[in-house]
Structures are given as structure tokens and as C-alpha cells.
Scaffold this active site. Structure first.
Site, PDB file in Angstrom:
ATOM      1  N   THR A  76       0.867  -1.168   0.000  1.00 14.92           N
ATOM      2  CA  THR A  76       0.000   0.000   0.000  1.00 14.92           C
ATOM      3  C   THR A  76       0.905   1.219   0.000  1.00 14.92           C
ATOM      4  O   THR A  76       0.929   1.998   0.932  1.00 14.92           O
ATOM      5  CB  THR A  76      -0.948   0.042   1.209  1.00 14.92           C
ATOM      6  OG1 THR A  76      -0.189  -0.197   2.391  1.00 14.92           O
ATOM      7  CG2 THR A  76      -2.030  -0.990   1.090  1.00 14.92           C
ATOM      8  N   GLY A  77       1.734   1.334  -1.030  1.00 14.20           N
ATOM      9  CA  GLY A  77       2.509   2.564  -1.277  1.00 14.20           C
ATOM     10  C   GLY A  77       1.428   3.600  -1.384  1.00 14.20           C
ATOM     11  O   GLY A  77       0.512   3.458  -2.171  1.00 14.20           O
ATOM     12  N   THR A  78       1.498   4.639  -0.627  1.00 14.40           N
ATOM     13  CA  THR A  78       0.252   5.259  -0.186  1.00 14.40           C
ATOM     14  C   THR A  78       0.434   6.711   0.152  1.00 14.40           C
ATOM     15  O   THR A  78       1.556   7.177   0.323  1.00 14.40           O
ATOM     16  CB  THR A  78      -0.133   4.520   1.108  1.00 14.40           C
ATOM     17  OG1 THR A  78      -0.864   3.382   0.777  1.00 14.40           O
ATOM     18  CG2 THR A  78      -0.931   5.351   2.064  1.00 14.40           C
ATOM     19  N   THR A  79      -0.708   7.392   0.302  1.00 16.69           N
ATOM     20  CA  THR A  79      -0.689   8.629   1.070  1.00 16.69           C
ATOM     21  C   THR A  79      -1.778   8.526   2.119  1.00 16.69           C
ATOM     22  O   THR A  79      -2.941   8.280   1.788  1.00 16.69           O
ATOM     23  CB  THR A  79      -0.999   9.844   0.173  1.00 16.69           C
ATOM     24  OG1 THR A  79      -0.188   9.774  -0.979  1.00 16.69           O
ATOM     25  CG2 THR A  79      -0.745  11.122   0.921  1.00 16.69           C
TER      26      THR A  79
ATOM     27  N   LYS B  49      -8.105   1.938   2.769  1.00 12.96           N
ATOM     28  CA  LYS B  49      -6.955   1.904   3.672  1.00 12.96           C
ATOM     29  C   LYS B  49      -7.263   2.482   5.044  1.00 12.96           C
ATOM     30  O   LYS B  49      -6.373   2.590   5.891  1.00 12.96           O
ATOM     31  CB  LYS B  49      -5.788   2.682   3.051  1.00 12.96           C
ATOM     32  CG  LYS B  49      -5.395   2.131   1.705  1.00 12.96           C
ATOM     33  CD  LYS B  49      -4.227   2.881   1.120  1.00 12.96           C
ATOM     34  CE  LYS B  49      -4.008   2.453  -0.324  1.00 12.96           C
ATOM     35  NZ  LYS B  49      -2.903   3.153  -0.956  1.00 12.96           N
TER      36      LYS B  49
END
Lengths: 232, 269
Positions: free
Chosen positions: A30-33, A64
Site C-alpha cells: 500500500t505505497g500510499t498517502t 486503507k
């Protein structure tokens, strides 16, 4: 191409990107913000919705933002499997604690449990979590639990790979004692900016507004982002 | 009133035909033979007090504690078998410490009392173990709800929350005296303060103590109140001294009033 003959020392790159380096083959990131901002009377939590394996977007509308208890939520970043497992454990422990003590647990307790798991299993986990919620003791509060398992109570928190692109924006726009609408629009604006620049963040923006009276879940569709390709 | 167990009292894992477990009742008797312990929940705090009979003239004063701090927000006073009591306190400290380590917050009073009660109760179930011969009075402050409370755990493993409670030798007259105090008024503002509580407990202990019949004793007092910063601490020694002096005078004054009432009655003949 092999540049070894030109370089004074041997440098070999394994081809993996910085974000996916620690993932096991086939594991989802979950490369994410993610971010959480307290306001007068509660907390706003927000996240993007992109889940990737390398360059392939496995899920473009994932959720998320997970609920740990009635008024305690968390945003997940890092390995999807790890953060889901952590969330399940903490949810279980919190519900048992609520039964034993006869009261809703505080956000501090939820953050402490999450941090304990993250710290004690740090060698086997890749998880950055933001725990936020409302309780009668501290009112709205936000705790940031980055990779190593530290736990810091903060006036606001941002995390995930996309957060690096919006530190300046959030630092300049954040104020203490925002109203609910101000906090919500700041979350949406910041995550949009991150999604525009971070390849691992994208999709829709999911938000949860947590207050004493309950939770309001919302999402902003990808073509209605406050900032980004659609808005240029 | 010695009831004959007639064979049903040999093990704590045996019920009697009339539904009693004699070993637990005998454990309570052990508590009843020991020095009186009192606790009051005042408007702004909880006060605990234990009467320690000086069994030996050679004992160093103010050693041999009966009141222990379990965590900054909780204290326990024990009476009965002191060694049993120490075991209970040791467990209470472990529970409080583990709770804070796991959950990052001070153990709530109900949870602490429930855990101590569960521990004490465990010893009433096994044939190879004997029940604890102690009653524990728990003064505790809930850091989340900001409320203070007083609870007592008996040898059977039951725990209740009290405005005022007593255990040990003088508990019956003590309970009568405690009922006269302002602890449970409809308007909370009318209830006693912790400072008042210290004085009243000193008075009750001295009232119960009969000169010449009982051994000389020491008074151990602790409080958990606004003045102590909501931390369990010993009442300052000079304040205990002040309270004891006040108590002795109050008892004398009450006796004089009784005597003068008698005189008035005689003169009317």
C-alpha cells in the site's frame, strides 16, 4: 549495459525500486498517502486507494482506513498483508479490553497496542500506521506509528510514500483548532496533491470524520479531485 | 459461635450440606482476629487506615507496613495474616504493571479490584491451596474518568465498592461509627473532605481501642486525594499526630457530655 569497467568501485543495482525492495515476491504494497488531522470535536482521517505490486495496480479502490473500535480508526501504509493482520489483532484486543473494563478504550490505548505489535515484530513487518479517533479523555487525538515501532502523539500526521511530496503543503496550511470542514478540505487537498506526484498513490480519496456522535465515511471520486490531472 | 464443620471443613474444595465452604469462613475468622482496617471515600479523596498492635516491645516503630502502594494511582491496605497480604499486594503490583505495559495507561480501579479478587478466589478452588487470610482495602483513582473509589476484597474473592468499609477486630463498632459520618449525602458537596476523614478515622480507631485490655498500637494512614495530587501517599506524620490529638480530645469531650447528661438526670429527682 554493464558500466563496471568505467566505475572505480563496483556498484550493482538489483533493479528493485526503493518502495518495493522489502516486499516479498508477489506481495502487495500500500505505497500510499495517508493522513489524519484533529479538529474541534474530533478527527478527520484520509487515504488514497491505490494498491500496487511493482507497477501493476492490484486494486484502485481499496479501503486503507480501518476501524479499530467505535470511535477509533487507523490508516494503513506499507505491506497490505502486514497492516491487515495488525489491524485485526488490535481490533480483537480492543474489543476484549472493552468487555473487561466496561468502557470504550481510549485512542492512546489503541495506539499503544498497535505500537507494541509493530515494535516487537519490527524485523518481520513493514507497516506504517496512523491511529486517530475520539475519546472523552483527550477528545480528538492522532498518533503516528512509523516503520520501527515508535509511537508519537502529534497535532496532525501524514504517512506513506506520497506524504513526502506534501510536507511543505500541510506544514503551511495546518492550524490548531480547525473546524470540521476546514480539516476535511485540507485532507482532500493534500492527498490530491500527493496523488498527483506519487506513482504509488492514486485512485479515490477515502475519508472518515470521527466525532463523539459517530463516524461519517465519504469518498471523492478520482475525476473530482480538488487538484490533479482532471483539475488542471 | 463455633460451628462444627463435622468433616466438611477439611478442604476448601468441599461444600457442606447446607451450601457453605467452611475453609473460606475460617479464613474470614483469621481476618477478624487481626487489627482493624478502615477506609472512607470522601468528597475529594480516599483515606485508608490500619491499627497495628505492637506485639513486641522491641519492635522498631513505624516499620512493618500494612498499607502498600500498588501503582501511583492505587494503594492497598491489608489486615489479617500479614504475610498472606503481602502476597496479594505483590500480585496487585504485577497486574498493575503488566496492564500499563500492555495498554499504555494506568489500570482502571474496577479492573484492578476484579483481578485481585480473581486471584484471591483462585485460592479457594484448589484442594492443595488454602484461601488467603486477608481482606484488602483498595483505594484507587481512575485517570480516565477522574473519579476516586474505595473497594474491598474479602478472603472469599468477592469485591464490592464502598463509601466506608471496615475489616478486622473492631469492624462491627467501626461500621456503626462510619454510618454516622457524612459520606453519602444526596448533595455531594455536603460530604466529608479527606482531611476530615483522617481525623474521623483516627477518632474511630481510638474509640474502639480499650486501654488495658488491648495491646498498645500504632496507627498507619494513607490517602489518595486532591491534596496528594491524586497519588497514593502516606498521610504526613505530623498531620496524623494532629489528628490523633484531636481524636483523643473529641473522645474526652464526648465522654464529658455523657457524664454531664447523667448528672442532670440525677439532680431532677
Amino acid at each position: 549495459m554493464n558500466y563496471q569497467s568505467y566505475a572505480p568501485s563496483t556498484y550493482e543495482h538489483d533493479g528493485k525500486s526503493a518502495e518495493t525492495r522489502n516486499l516479498k515476491p508477489g506481495e502487495l504494497s500500500t505505497g500510499t498517502t495517508i493522513m489524519a488531522i484533529p479538529f474541534e470535536g474530533g478527527v478527520v482521517l484520509g487515504a488514497d486507494s491505490r494498491v500496487s505490486t511493482g507497477t501493476y495496480v492490484a486494486n484502485r479502490v481499496s479501503d486503507k482506513v480501518a476501524q479499530l473500535h467505535d470511535s477509533i480508526w487507523c490508516c494503513r501504509s506499507g505491506s497490505a498483508a502486514d497492516t491487515q493482520a495488525l489491524t485485526d489483532y488490535v481490533r480483537h484486543y480492543l474489543s476484549q479490553l472493552a468487555v473487561e473494563t466496561g468502557r470504550a478504550p481510549t485512542v492512546k490505548v489503541a495506539a499503544h497496542l498497535m505500537r507494541k505489535l509493530c515494535y516487537e515484530n519490527k524485523d518481520n513487518l513493514m507497516a506504517g500506521v496512523i491511529v486517530g479517533g475520539w475519546d472523552p479523555v483527550e477528545k480528538g487525538s492522532v498518533y503516528n506509528i512509523p516503520l520501527g515501532g515508535s509511537c508519537i502523539k502529534m497535532p496532525f500526521a501524514i504517512g506513506g510514500s506520497g506524504s513526502t511530496y506534501i510536507y511543505g503543503l500541510v506544514d503551511s496550511e495546518f492550524k490548531e483548532a480547525l473546524s470540521k470542514d476546514e480539516a476535511l478540505s485540507l485532507v482532500k487537498k493534500s492527498i490530491s496533491h500527493a496523488m498527483a506526484r506519487d506513482g504509488s498513490s492514486g485512485g479515490i480519496i477515502r475519508t472518515v470524520v470521527v466525532t463523539e456522535s459517530g463516524n461519517e465515511r465519504e469518498y471523492v471520486p478520482g475525476d473530482q479531485l480538488p487538484y490533479g490531472p482532471a483539475g488542471w | 459461635m463455633a460451628s462444627s464443620g463435622s468433616g466438611y471443613d477439611l478442604s476448601s474444595s468441599t461444600f457442606s450440606p447446607d451450601g457453605r465452604i467452611f475453609q473460606i469462613e475460617y479464613a474470614s475468622k483469621a481476618v477478624e482476629n487481626a487489627g482493624t482496617a478502615l477506609g472512607v471515600k470522601c468528597r475529594d479523596g480516599v483515606v485508608l487506615c490500619v491499627e497495628k498492635p505492637m506485639l513486641n516491645k522491641m519492635l522498631l516503630p513505624n516499620t512493618s507496613r500494612r498499607i502498600y502502594t500498588v501503582d501511583t494511582n492505587s494503594g492497598v491496605a491489608i489486615t489479617g495474616f500479614v504475610s498472606d497480604g503481602r502476597q496479594v499486594v505483590s500480585r496487585a503490583r504485577e497486574e498493575a504493571s503488566n496492564y500499563e505495559e500492555t495498554y499504555g495507561t494506568k489500570i482502571p480501579p474496577t479492573t484492578l479490584a476484579d483481578r485481585i479478587a480473581a486471584y484471591v478466589h483462585y485460592f479457594t478452588l484448589h484442594g492443595s491451596l488454602r484461601p488467603f487470610g486477608t481482606s484488602s482495602l483498595i483505594a484507587s483513582y481512575d485517570t480516565e474518568t477522574k473519579e476516586h473509589s474505595l473497594r474491598m476484597v474479602e478472603p472469599s474473592g468477592v469485591t464490592y465498592e464502598y463509601f466506608g468499609c471496615a475489616a478486622g477486630k473492631g469492624r462491627q463498632p467501626a461500621k456503626t461509627e462510619l454510618e454516622k459520618l457524612s459520606l453519602n449525602k444526596p448533595d455531594a458537596e455536603d460530604n466529608m473532605t479527606a482531611r476530615e476523614g483522617v481525623k474521623q478515622l483516627a477518632r474511630i480507631i481510638h474509640l474502639l481501642h480499650e486501654e488495658g485490655k488491648d495491646k498498645p498500637f500504632e496507627l498507619e494512614m494513607s490517602w489518595l486525594c486532591e491534596e496528594s495530587g491524586w497519588e497514593h501517599k502516606g498521610v504526613p506524620r505530623d498531620y496524623i499526630k494532629e489528628a490523633v490529638e484531636w481524636a483523643k480530645k473529641a473522645i474526652e469531650d464526648a465522654e464529658e457530655d455523657d457524664e454531664s447528661e447523667d448528672e442532670d438526670e440525677e439532680m431532677q429527682d
